[in-house]
Scaffold this motif. Structure first.
Motif, PDB file in Angstrom:
ATOM      1  N   ARG A 156      -6.651  -1.775  -7.035  1.00 37.59           N
ATOM      2  CA  ARG A 156      -7.031  -1.491  -8.411  1.00 37.59           C
ATOM      3  C   ARG A 156      -8.509  -1.810  -8.621  1.00 37.59           C
ATOM      4  NH1 ARG A 156      -1.874  -4.231 -11.648  1.00 37.59           N
ATOM      5  NH2 ARG A 156      -0.259  -2.855 -10.776  1.00 37.59           N
ATOM      6  N   ASN A 157      -9.016  -1.401  -9.760  1.00 39.02           N
ATOM      7  CA  ASN A 157     -10.401  -1.744 -10.103  1.00 39.02           C
ATOM      8  C   ASN A 157     -10.572  -3.261 -10.091  1.00 39.02           C
ATOM      9  OD1 ASN A 157     -11.138   0.926 -10.462  1.00 39.02           O
ATOM     10  ND2 ASN A 157     -10.724   0.921 -12.655  1.00 39.02           N
ATOM     11  N   GLY A 158     -11.633  -3.721  -9.450  1.00 37.66           N
ATOM     12  CA  GLY A 158     -11.870  -5.151  -9.352  1.00 37.66           C
ATOM     13  C   GLY A 158     -11.242  -5.801  -8.137  1.00 37.66           C
ATOM     14  N   SER A 159     -10.581  -4.998  -7.301  1.00 37.56           N
ATOM     15  CA  SER A 159      -9.904  -5.553  -6.123  1.00 37.56           C
ATOM     16  C   SER A 159     -10.863  -5.814  -4.967  1.00 37.56           C
ATOM     17  CB  SER A 159      -8.790  -4.610  -5.651  1.00 37.56           C
ATOM     18  OG  SER A 159      -9.334  -3.366  -5.227  1.00 37.56           O
ATOM     19  N   GLY A 160     -12.041  -5.173  -4.995  1.00 37.33           N
ATOM     20  CA  GLY A 160     -13.002  -5.330  -3.909  1.00 37.33           C
ATOM     21  C   GLY A 160     -13.159  -4.100  -3.041  1.00 37.33           C
ATOM     22  N   ARG A 161     -12.554  -2.980  -3.443  1.00 40.27           N
ATOM     23  CA  ARG A 161     -12.629  -1.753  -2.634  1.00 40.27           C
ATOM     24  C   ARG A 161     -14.072  -1.292  -2.439  1.00 40.27           C
ATOM     25  NH1 ARG A 161     -11.046   2.403  -5.472  1.00 40.27           N
ATOM     26  NH2 ARG A 161     -11.018   1.206  -7.399  1.00 40.27           N
ATOM     27  N   THR A 162     -14.787  -1.122  -3.539  1.00 33.02           N
ATOM     28  CA  THR A 162     -16.155  -0.634  -3.454  1.00 33.02           C
ATOM     29  C   THR A 162     -17.049  -1.624  -2.722  1.00 33.02           C
ATOM     30  OG1 THR A 162     -15.965   0.727  -5.445  1.00 33.02           O
ATOM     31  CG2 THR A 162     -18.181   0.009  -4.820  1.00 33.02           C
ATOM     32  N   THR A 163     -16.855  -2.904  -2.964  1.00 31.26           N
ATOM     33  CA  THR A 163     -17.657  -3.918  -2.280  1.00 31.26           C
ATOM     34  C   THR A 163     -17.425  -3.860  -0.771  1.00 31.26           C
ATOM     35  OG1 THR A 163     -17.639  -5.382  -4.204  1.00 31.26           O
ATOM     36  CG2 THR A 163     -18.098  -6.396  -2.078  1.00 31.26           C
ATOM     37  N   THR A 164     -16.192  -3.597  -0.352  1.00 26.35           N
ATOM     38  CA  THR A 164     -15.896  -3.490   1.080  1.00 26.35           C
ATOM     39  C   THR A 164     -16.665  -2.332   1.707  1.00 26.35           C
ATOM     40  OG1 THR A 164     -13.689  -4.464   0.805  1.00 26.35           O
ATOM     41  CG2 THR A 164     -14.057  -3.110   2.764  1.00 26.35           C
ATOM     42  N   LEU A 165     -16.666  -1.188   1.045  1.00 25.74           N
ATOM     43  CA  LEU A 165     -17.425  -0.046   1.567  1.00 25.74           C
ATOM     44  C   LEU A 165     -18.913  -0.365   1.622  1.00 25.74           C
ATOM     45  CD1 LEU A 165     -15.851   3.147  -0.064  1.00 25.74           C
ATOM     46  CD2 LEU A 165     -15.205   1.965   2.026  1.00 25.74           C
ATOM     47  N   ARG A 166     -19.406  -0.995   0.586  1.00 27.38           N
ATOM     48  CA  ARG A 166     -20.835  -1.325   0.546  1.00 27.38           C
ATOM     49  C   ARG A 166     -21.201  -2.357   1.618  1.00 27.38           C
ATOM     50  NH1 ARG A 166     -22.752  -3.464  -4.735  1.00 27.38           N
ATOM     51  NH2 ARG A 166     -24.778  -3.036  -3.781  1.00 27.38           N
ATOM     52  N   ALA A 167     -20.291  -3.284   1.886  1.00 26.85           N
ATOM     53  CA  ALA A 167     -20.542  -4.273   2.940  1.00 26.85           C
ATOM     54  C   ALA A 167     -20.640  -3.591   4.302  1.00 26.85           C
ATOM     55  CB  ALA A 167     -19.439  -5.326   2.950  1.00 26.85           C
ATOM     56  N   LEU A 168     -19.775  -2.622   4.553  1.00 24.33           N
ATOM     57  CA  LEU A 168     -19.817  -1.887   5.817  1.00 24.33           C
ATOM     58  C   LEU A 168     -21.080  -1.030   5.920  1.00 24.33           C
ATOM     59  CD1 LEU A 168     -16.078  -0.783   5.987  1.00 24.33           C
ATOM     60  CD2 LEU A 168     -17.214  -2.297   7.625  1.00 24.33           C
ATOM     61  N   ALA A 169     -21.489  -0.454   4.787  1.00 24.93           N
ATOM     62  CA  ALA A 169     -22.654   0.438   4.786  1.00 24.93           C
ATOM     63  C   ALA A 169     -23.973  -0.319   4.776  1.00 24.93           C
ATOM     64  CB  ALA A 169     -22.595   1.372   3.580  1.00 24.93           C
ATOM     65  N   GLY A 170     -23.927  -1.610   4.416  1.00 23.42           N
ATOM     66  CA  GLY A 170     -25.151  -2.393   4.409  1.00 23.42           C
ATOM     67  C   GLY A 170     -25.835  -2.504   3.070  1.00 23.42           C
ATOM     68  N   THR A 171     -25.180  -2.043   1.998  1.00 25.12           N
ATOM     69  CA  THR A 171     -25.786  -2.145   0.667  1.00 25.12           C
ATOM     70  C   THR A 171     -25.301  -3.367  -0.102  1.00 25.12           C
ATOM     71  OG1 THR A 171     -24.089  -0.681  -0.270  1.00 25.12           O
ATOM     72  CG2 THR A 171     -26.132   0.341   0.502  1.00 25.12           C
ATOM     73  N   ALA A 172     -24.338  -4.094   0.458  1.00 24.75           N
ATOM     74  CA  ALA A 172     -23.892  -5.367  -0.121  1.00 24.75           C
ATOM     75  C   ALA A 172     -23.940  -6.399   1.003  1.00 24.75           C
ATOM     76  CB  ALA A 172     -22.483  -5.253  -0.694  1.00 24.75           C
ATOM     77  N   PRO A 173     -24.942  -7.262   1.037  1.00 23.51           N
ATOM     78  CA  PRO A 173     -25.078  -8.229   2.132  1.00 23.51           C
ATOM     79  C   PRO A 173     -23.937  -9.248   2.141  1.00 23.51           C
ATOM     80  CG  PRO A 173     -26.675  -8.678   0.399  1.00 23.51           C
ATOM     81  CD  PRO A 173     -26.033  -7.377   0.051  1.00 23.51           C
ATOM     82  N   LEU A 174     -23.552  -9.657   3.345  1.00 20.38           N
ATOM     83  CA  LEU A 174     -22.520 -10.673   3.489  1.00 20.38           C
ATOM     84  C   LEU A 174     -23.110 -12.062   3.277  1.00 20.38           C
ATOM     85  CD1 LEU A 174     -20.554  -9.524   6.688  1.00 20.38           C
ATOM     86  CD2 LEU A 174     -20.317  -8.739   4.327  1.00 20.38           C
ATOM     87  N   SER A 175     -22.351 -12.907   2.615  1.00 20.44           N
ATOM     88  CA  SER A 175     -22.731 -14.319   2.542  1.00 20.44           C
ATOM     89  C   SER A 175     -22.120 -15.090   3.709  1.00 20.44           C
ATOM     90  CB  SER A 175     -22.261 -14.929   1.219  1.00 20.44           C
ATOM     91  OG  SER A 175     -20.860 -14.784   1.046  1.00 20.44           O
ATOM     92  N   GLN A 176     -21.119 -14.472   4.328  1.00 22.28           N
ATOM     93  CA  GLN A 176     -20.473 -15.059   5.507  1.00 22.28           C
ATOM     94  C   GLN A 176     -19.706 -13.953   6.204  1.00 22.28           C
ATOM     95  OE1 GLN A 176     -18.195 -18.645   4.684  1.00 22.28           O
ATOM     96  NE2 GLN A 176     -16.771 -18.200   6.373  1.00 22.28           N
ATOM     97  N   GLY A 177     -19.557 -14.054   7.528  1.00 22.00           N
ATOM     98  CA  GLY A 177     -18.805 -13.057   8.282  1.00 22.00           C
ATOM     99  C   GLY A 177     -19.719 -12.101   9.042  1.00 22.00           C
ATOM    100  N   ARG A 178     -19.100 -11.049   9.609  1.00 21.71           N
ATOM    101  CA  ARG A 178     -19.853 -10.116  10.448  1.00 21.71           C
ATOM    102  C   ARG A 178     -19.406  -8.676  10.205  1.00 21.71           C
ATOM    103  NH1 ARG A 178     -19.517 -11.424  16.579  1.00 21.71           N
ATOM    104  NH2 ARG A 178     -17.308 -11.791  16.116  1.00 21.71           N
ATOM    105  N   VAL A 179     -20.306  -7.752  10.507  1.00 15.80           N
ATOM    106  CA  VAL A 179     -19.996  -6.318  10.564  1.00 15.80           C
ATOM    107  C   VAL A 179     -20.227  -5.871  11.994  1.00 15.80           C
ATOM    108  CG1 VAL A 179     -20.490  -4.017   9.681  1.00 15.80           C
ATOM    109  CG2 VAL A 179     -20.797  -6.013   8.189  1.00 15.80           C
ATOM    110  N   LEU A 180     -19.216  -5.239  12.582  1.00 21.55           N
ATOM    111  CA  LEU A 180     -19.315  -4.786  13.969  1.00 21.55           C
ATOM    112  C   LEU A 180     -19.250  -3.270  14.025  1.00 21.55           C
ATOM    113  CD1 LEU A 180     -16.902  -7.327  15.741  1.00 21.55           C
ATOM    114  CD2 LEU A 180     -19.373  -7.505  15.418  1.00 21.55           C
ATOM    115  N   TRP A 181     -20.096  -2.697  14.873  1.00 17.98           N
ATOM    116  CA  TRP A 181     -20.115  -1.251  15.128  1.00 17.98           C
ATOM    117  C   TRP A 181     -19.881  -1.061  16.624  1.00 17.98           C
ATOM    118  CZ3 TRP A 181     -20.654   3.477  12.784  1.00 17.98           C
ATOM    119  CH2 TRP A 181     -21.069   4.542  13.565  1.00 17.98           C
ATOM    120  N   ARG A 182     -18.701  -0.556  16.953  1.00 17.26           N
ATOM    121  CA  ARG A 182     -18.328  -0.363  18.363  1.00 17.26           C
ATOM    122  C   ARG A 182     -18.548  -1.643  19.173  1.00 17.26           C
ATOM    123  NH1 ARG A 182     -20.642   5.818  19.432  1.00 17.26           N
ATOM    124  NH2 ARG A 182     -19.336   6.804  17.838  1.00 17.26           N
TER     125      ARG A 182
END
Length: 221
Positions: free
Chosen positions: A38-64
Motif C-alpha cells: 500500500r501507499n507508505g509501505s516503501g515500494r517507491t523507496t525500494t525502487l529508488r534505492a536500487l536505482a541510486g536516487t535514494a541513498p542507503l543509510s545502511q546495507g548494500r546494492v548488488l549488481w550481478r
C-alpha cells in the motif's frame, strides 16, 4: 536463478524517519518480479534505492554480485538499469516525437508506436499536455526503446484504461528483460502470465511475504 540486482539489509532514512528497515530483495535475471504494498509501505523507496536516487543509510546494492552501493544513479543507468518513476517520467516541454527520438536507437521509434498506436496522433503534442495515462504510455515506450536490460517500473499502468493496461501487462510479461514492478495490488493479468511471476510484499518498510503470484491470496488484493 541468477540474481541480476539485489538489495541486502537495506535501510533508507528521510530525515528522522526510516522508510526501509533492513529490506533484502533479490531480483532474478530475465524474470518479472512484483513488489506489492500500500501507499507508505516503501515500494517507491525500494525502487529508488536500487536505482541510486535514494541513498542507503545502511546495507548494500548488488549488481550481478558487484557492490554498486556507492555508484551514482547515472552510473547505474550506464550499466543498463532504468527507473520509470510514477510521476515526471517524461520531458514535459518536448513533444511526444522528441521524447521517443531521445530514447530510440538511431532515431527509429516504430516499436513504440506498434506497442502503443494511441501515441501516433499525439506525436506533435507537447508531452506535458498529455493525460496521465498517455504520459504513462510515453514513459513506458521510452523505457522499451532504451538499451536497458533491467527496468524498474513504479505503477506502470497508472491512469491507463483497462484495455490499455491489460495490453501493457501482456507486453511486459513477454518482454525478455529483467523487470521489477511496484504495484499496490497484484494485477489479475499477471496471475496467469506465461512465465513465473515472483512476488514480494512490503508493509511499513519490511518484506512480509515472498513467493509466486499463484500463492498470493485473493483477499490480499
Amino acid at each position: 536463478m541468477t540474481t541480476e540486482l539485489e538489495l541486502r539489509d537495506a535501510h533508507v532514512r528521510y530525515g528522522p524517519l526510516e522508510a526501509l528497515h533492513g529490506v533484502t530483495l533479490p531480483v532474478p535475471r530475465a524474470t518479472l518480479t512484483l513488489l506489492l504494498g500500500r501507499n507508505g509501505s516503501g515500494r517507491t523507496t525500494t525502487l529508488r534505492a536500487l536505482a541510486g536516487t535514494a541513498p542507503l543509510s545502511q546495507g548494500r546494492v548488488l549488481w550481478r554480485g558487484r557492490d554498486i552501493t556507492r555508484l551514482t544513479a547515472h552510473a547505474r543507468t550506464a550499466l543498463g538499469l532504468t527507473l520509470v518513476p510514477d510521476r515526471e517520467a517524461v520531458f514535459g516541454l518536448l513533444t511526444v516525437a522528441e521524447n521517443l527520438q531521445l530514447a530510440a536507437r538511431q532515431g527509429d521509434f516504430t516499436p513504440a508506436l506498434d506497442a502503443y498506436p494511441e501515441l501516433r496522433p499525439l506525436l506533435p503534442r507537447t508531452a506535458g499536455t498529455l493525460s496521465g495515462g498517455e504520459q504513462r504510455m510515453l514513459a513506458l515506450s521510452r523505457a522499451l526503446l532504451s538499451p536497458a536490460h533491467t527496468l524498474l517500473l513504479d505503477e506502470p499502468t497508472q491512469g491507463m484504461s483497462p484495455t490499455v493496461a491489460a495490453r501493457t501487462y501482456a507486453l511486459l510479461a513477454a518482454l525478455p528483460k529483467t523487470l521489477l514492478l511496484a504495484e499496490q495490488q497484484l494485477p489479475p493479468a499477471l496471475r496467469a502470465a506465461p512465465r513465473p511471476v515472483l512476488v514480494h510484499e512490503l508493509r511499513r518498510g519490511a518484506v512480509t511475504f515472498s513467493g509466486e503470484a499463484a500463492e498470493v491470496g485473493q483477499d490480499s488484493e
